[in-house]
Design an enzyme around this catalytic site. Structure first.
Site, short mmCIF file in Angstrom:
data_model
loop_
_atom_site.label_atom_id
_atom_site.label_comp_id
_atom_site.label_asym_id
_atom_site.label_seq_id
_atom_site.Cartn_x
_atom_site.Cartn_y
_atom_site.Cartn_z
N ASP A 1 66.71 22.89 70.26
CA ASP A 1 67.08 21.51 69.89
C ASP A 1 68.07 20.91 70.89
O ASP A 1 67.91 19.79 71.34
CB ASP A 1 67.65 21.46 68.47
CG ASP A 1 68.76 22.50 68.22
OD1 ASP A 1 69.11 23.25 69.16
OD2 ASP A 1 69.25 22.55 67.09
N ASP B 1 74.01 23.16 74.94
CA ASP B 1 75.41 22.73 74.99
C ASP B 1 76.19 23.67 75.92
O ASP B 1 76.15 23.49 77.13
CB ASP B 1 75.96 22.72 73.55
CG ASP B 1 77.36 22.15 73.43
OD1 ASP B 1 77.82 21.50 74.37
OD2 ASP B 1 78.01 22.36 72.38
N LYS C 1 67.52 27.59 63.39
CA LYS C 1 66.56 26.76 62.71
C LYS C 1 66.36 25.42 63.39
O LYS C 1 65.42 24.70 63.11
CB LYS C 1 67.05 26.48 61.27
CG LYS C 1 67.30 27.71 60.45
CD LYS C 1 67.96 27.25 59.12
CE LYS C 1 68.51 28.44 58.38
NZ LYS C 1 69.40 28.00 57.28
N GLY C 2 67.31 25.05 64.27
CA GLY C 2 67.39 23.68 64.77
C GLY C 2 66.14 23.11 65.42
O GLY C 2 65.95 21.90 65.42
P1 IMP Z 1 75.16 26.53 72.99
O1 IMP Z 1 75.01 28.02 72.87
O2 IMP Z 1 76.60 26.11 73.02
O3 IMP Z 1 74.36 25.92 74.11
O4 IMP Z 1 74.71 25.97 71.62
C1 IMP Z 1 73.49 25.50 71.36
C2 IMP Z 1 73.33 25.46 69.86
O5 IMP Z 1 74.43 24.82 69.26
C3 IMP Z 1 72.13 24.62 69.54
O6 IMP Z 1 71.06 25.45 69.21
C4 IMP Z 1 72.55 23.85 68.34
O7 IMP Z 1 72.09 24.50 67.19
C5 IMP Z 1 74.04 23.89 68.30
N1 IMP Z 1 74.60 22.57 68.66
C6 IMP Z 1 75.20 22.20 69.80
N2 IMP Z 1 75.59 20.92 69.78
C7 IMP Z 1 75.19 20.47 68.57
C8 IMP Z 1 75.27 19.20 67.95
O8 IMP Z 1 75.77 18.20 68.48
N3 IMP Z 1 74.75 19.12 66.70
C9 IMP Z 1 74.17 20.18 66.06
N4 IMP Z 1 74.06 21.38 66.61
C10 IMP Z 1 74.58 21.53 67.86
MG MG Z 2 70.48 25.87 67.24
#
Ligand code: IMP
Ligand code: MG
Length: 178
Positions: A99, A102, A42-43
């Site tokens: 959004d 990470d 949803k972000g």
């Molecule tokens: P990744 O798969 O680790 O790159 O995660 C990305 C997802 O993690 C993003 O779509 C966000 O929803 C969530 N995410 C990563 N860091 C944050 C944060 O600091 N706040 C809120 N959501 C986060």
């Molecule tokens: Mg997300």
């Protein structure tokens, strides 16, 4: 300001400047060939809504549900994609709108799935980038800003489904989630 927020990472004004810039970059790159914007739920819902309203091409919009976090602040590593029909994506030039990038696991799982479903090309657009815990080989084609390794909420982003409706991006105080 919300009492659970430490510092503001992006104000409403800064967000709007970023969106103007990214919209310009996208229009410049796609010109007469409007992309399909796919927001990851949803972000990205607020970012996507603001971004497409700045795009003057007749672009299409769709969404995909992707989640890996549950109610925690670090990735669980396994990415769940909502089941749906991918027919509308076949042969399209898509921009995935996220959004925050990470570990990169979410976006690389989505990218792999979209290519396997027959998408023609994929670019990545993310408002925020936290490159410190990157585990997948992925980077943004369109980026708002790189931020420090903090947990942030607001402007669509949540902690345990809260804070999405804050109009700015702020650092969530550690005492809230530790
Ligand atoms: P990744 O798969 O680790 O790159 O995660 C990305 C997802 O993690 C993003 O779509 C966000 O929803 C969530 N995410 C990563 N860091 C944050 C944060 O600091 N706040 C809120 N959501 C986060
Ligand atoms: Mg997300």
């Amino acid at each position: 300001m919300n009492k659970d927020i430490g510092t503001i990472i992006l104000s409403e004004k800064q967000i709007s400047e970023i969106i103007d810039r990214i919209a310009g970059e996208i229009e410049n790159d796609y010109k007469d060939n409007p992309p399909l914007f796919i927001g990851l739920l949803k972000g990205s819902f607020i970012f996507l809504a603001d971004l497409v309203r700045k795009i003057k091409m007749p672009a299409e919009v769709d969404f995909l549900a992707a989640s890996s976090y549950g109610n925690r602040t670090v990735t669980s590593g396994s990415v769940k994609l909502g089941e749906r029909s991918y027919e509308n994506f076949i042969g399209k030039d898509v921009i995935i709108v996220e959004d925050i990038l990470d570990s990169g696991k979410t976006l690389s799982a989505v990218r792999e799935r979209l290519y396997s479903e027959g998408v023609k090309s994929i670019k990545i657009c993310t408002l925020l980038d936290k490159p410190y815990r990157r585990m997948a080989d992925i980077k943004a084609d369109y980026l708002g800003i790189e931020i420090p390794d903090l947990f942030v909420v607001g402007y669509g982003m949540d902690y345990a489904e809260k804070y999405r409706n804050l109009p700015y991006v702020g650092e969530l105080k550690a005492e809230i989630y530790s």
